[in-house]
Write a protein that holds these residues in place. Sequence first.
Motif, mmCIF file in Angstrom:
data_model
loop_
_atom_site.group_PDB
_atom_site.id
_atom_site.type_symbol
_atom_site.label_atom_id
_atom_site.label_comp_id
_atom_site.label_asym_id
_atom_site.label_seq_id
_atom_site.Cartn_x
_atom_site.Cartn_y
_atom_site.Cartn_z
ATOM 1 N N LYS A 264 63.547 -12.353 -59.219
ATOM 2 C CA LYS A 264 63.175 -13.759 -59.350
ATOM 3 C C LYS A 264 62.846 -14.066 -60.804
ATOM 4 N N LYS A 265 63.266 -15.236 -61.269
ATOM 5 C CA LYS A 265 62.912 -15.670 -62.613
ATOM 6 C C LYS A 265 61.527 -16.302 -62.593
ATOM 7 N N PHE B 7 60.501 -9.205 -61.367
ATOM 8 C CA PHE B 7 60.324 -10.559 -61.878
ATOM 9 C C PHE B 7 60.915 -10.612 -63.283
ATOM 10 N N GLU C 259 61.973 -19.773 -61.367
ATOM 11 C CA GLU C 259 61.883 -20.156 -59.956
ATOM 12 C C GLU C 259 60.414 -20.286 -59.538
ATOM 13 N N SER D 194 58.914 -19.286 -49.397
ATOM 14 C CA SER D 194 60.254 -19.609 -49.937
ATOM 15 C C SER D 194 61.010 -20.538 -49.005
#
Length: 269
Positions: free
Chosen positions: A153-154, A182, A208, A269
Amino acid sequence: MVEYRDQLQRTIRLAQTPKRIISLVPSQTELLYDLGLENEVMGITKFCVHPSHFRSTKNIVGGTKQVKLDKIIALAPDIILCNKEENTKEMVAELETIAPVHVSDIANIDDCIEMIQQYGTLFDRRTEASNIVQKIAFDLDDFQKFIKTRPIKKVAYFIWRKPWMVVGKDTFINYLLELNHFENVYKHKGRYPEIDLENLRSEGGGPEVVFLSSEPYPFKEDHAFEIARYVQNGKTVFVDGELFSWYGSRLTKSFEYFKDLHQRLKDNS
């Protein structure tokens, strides 16, 4: 006289096992307690919040960037504990006129383990140090199995407001972010860059999730709302800054926390 080396490969000479310790690094103060050295700790900083009772039972000698040398001299320390990032080079030079100074330098978990082992040797707490190291190694191995199939995930990790500041490259926090899969959108920047919220959505393809750390800035809900409109899907998450930035024995609590964090992100999410 016995010679030791700290993590900057500086030589430390000690006539005997230190019995009067001053710690100028919060995470290292906690480590001393967990090594069974409560009685040997003479002085700490105002930021040394663990264990909590130290605030009332130990001498406060200043902060991590500025200390009161007269208080330190009065405590007659056998050794002073510093860190390359937390304390300044000038401070270390001044402190060395009072007592031997050990400087840690932490970029990853291997460095953390090395420091714990060095303390075990310096303070004759090898068994206690070995127990902490084994716990960290076991938890790390277990976590690496857990994270192996997790998607990347960004993220952006905020540490300050006015000016807005985030975590960049070459930091222990960034190392732990990468360990968690991450991808830090500011990993190409300096260590703790100031940023413009207007550019947040475009930085590194846009995060994100934005993490708001509990320290050093105490972010609140209104700050989350302030940032959210600049984030894809407006997702902001409060995280425990100690578990992302403290090394030493605090790491024995980090990996379970990281698992819970991933579950929170999955549920939301």
